[in-house]
Scaffold this active site. Sequence first.
Site, PDB file in Angstrom:
ATOM      1  N   LEU A  98      43.381  33.241  34.248  1.00 23.98           N
ATOM      2  CA  LEU A  98      43.860  34.435  35.519  1.00 23.98           C
ATOM      3  C   LEU A  98      44.061  35.786  34.571  1.00 23.98           C
ATOM      4  O   LEU A  98      45.445  35.901  34.260  1.00 23.98           O
ATOM      5  CB  LEU A  98      45.339  33.732  36.430  1.00 23.98           C
ATOM      6  CG  LEU A  98      45.731  34.312  37.413  1.00 23.98           C
ATOM      7  CD1 LEU A  98      44.400  33.907  38.449  1.00 23.98           C
ATOM      8  CD2 LEU A  98      46.347  33.447  38.088  1.00 23.98           C
ATOM      9  N   HIS A  99      43.582  36.933  35.136  1.00 27.67           N
ATOM     10  CA  HIS A  99      43.968  38.020  35.852  1.00 27.67           C
ATOM     11  C   HIS A  99      43.633  39.015  36.597  1.00 27.67           C
ATOM     12  O   HIS A  99      42.428  38.634  37.154  1.00 27.67           O
ATOM     13  CB  HIS A  99      43.237  38.365  34.135  1.00 27.67           C
ATOM     14  CG  HIS A  99      41.819  38.380  33.885  1.00 27.67           C
ATOM     15  ND1 HIS A  99      41.202  37.690  33.856  1.00 27.67           N
ATOM     16  CD2 HIS A  99      41.184  39.839  33.805  1.00 27.67           C
ATOM     17  CE1 HIS A  99      40.227  37.754  33.821  1.00 27.67           C
ATOM     18  NE2 HIS A  99      39.697  39.362  34.305  1.00 27.67           N
ATOM     19  N   LEU A 100      44.340  39.979  36.696  1.00 27.00           N
ATOM     20  CA  LEU A 100      43.868  40.873  37.966  1.00 27.00           C
ATOM     21  C   LEU A 100      43.351  42.583  36.190  1.00 27.00           C
ATOM     22  O   LEU A 100      44.338  42.110  35.975  1.00 27.00           O
ATOM     23  CB  LEU A 100      44.652  41.208  38.885  1.00 27.00           C
ATOM     24  CG  LEU A 100      45.424  40.073  39.395  1.00 27.00           C
ATOM     25  CD1 LEU A 100      46.117  39.598  39.473  1.00 27.00           C
ATOM     26  CD2 LEU A 100      45.158  40.004  40.883  1.00 27.00           C
TER      27      LEU A 100
END
Length: 461
Positions: free
Chosen positions: A225-227
């Site tokens: 999970l990353h933005l």
Amino acid sequence: MRKIVMLGANARTQRSASSIQLPTEYSPSASSAPYYNYTTGDFIVDLRAKKKDDDEILLDQEDDKKKLKELLHERWENAREFNAFNYSLNCMYRCLDGKYDLSMQLNIERGELRRKPMHFKNIKEPFNHLRFNFTKLHDKEILFYLKCEDEPISDDPLDRHLVAVNSSPLERDHSLIIPSVNKCHPQVLTLQAVRIAVDLMLLVDDDTFHILFNSLLGQASVNHLHLHAMYWPYDSDLIHRKCEPLHDVPDAFVIRPPAWICPAIVFQLAKIEDYETFKRNIFKCVEYLTETNQAHNMFLARAQPIRISGAEKEEDRRGERPQLVTCYIFPRMNMIGAKPPSNFNPAANELAGNLTSYTIRFFESANEQAVIRIIEEEASLDDDTFQSLCFDLADVLIGRSVGTSRPVDLDVLEGLTSPEIDELRDSFQSFMPRSPSIRHRNSGSRSQSDDGCPPKLDALN
């Protein structure tokens, strides 16, 4: 209009790879990165609402507390000393003539040196410790940790929410936001991740700052999970466009061709009292897309108040309208497998009109029509599929049973995936290009749209 800028022409540096994986229970002392502590009182709902008195207060506070924008830039620049990047930025920009004011960056090294995208088959795939993930980051790649003092981001004291360098950046300060890195979540947006994205948008005092998310099957290259947090030197023309209401859902909107190059669901935070509703609407939308295995991209920006009437495009040239945090969610075609970069890959930034070209040939010759055709072929949902999705999302956001709003004549498509719907449609009718700029043509090769003189390159300061 800005001019072409050449960013750093230093020799290319090669980033070393770490084989060490940090344990999930690692403590803050495992890293020398600082904490950025903030409160909800630091939020800026409207960038243009600040008065001179407010600015003076902020200047007084800067002695004790550095602004997030300054900390991000300082730490990102320091990371250069530790070879944290695959290359030195050396980019050019141009604006494409046409209806949508698309901007394009030339970034050849990103296409050649970025980490090879992984192969995915579904939106939800389990996290795999054996593949690259962000627990393998070097200490010097971690820029800082995030902590909200009055409204904790999570109840778990071991959670570490960090901002790290993007080793293959698009622009200066291009970074990764990694919520609960120690929990090793797969690349599926959580409510906590949405909250962090909204908080950062409200904390950065710069209208060129954006936060982006790409799902699996939607150009994401790592299943952790990353933005993305980054600046872009041009305004996306998307923020100037008129929207339409999402059926009977309050404060939810849609935009679709020909108003924009591809369809999107739109939410906007107009006042701090709607902070919780804004976050939950975004999460409900992406949660439904995830559960139905529909790829999606998310783009957060500062935009003028959403309009549902008036001109299709209306710029705030006098700088008088509010600049509000606005979220654009692009449901899109599922891209099965890892697609190597060619001309450009349509992900969140590209669907918002901010393009990155990996070849000088495409950068020099591309026109708006060619770009739209690629987006239509590789990303855009067709009108019927998007309309059906809008009915279902309206039910989800209101809290009704999914299918309540859907007309009876759409039930025949229920349960079919986007590719299956496309195949069904193609069996009944011949394919016709959907680009607004070529609809008027009755015949002609599609490749002809790429011909013509390339737009003139403008030098930027």
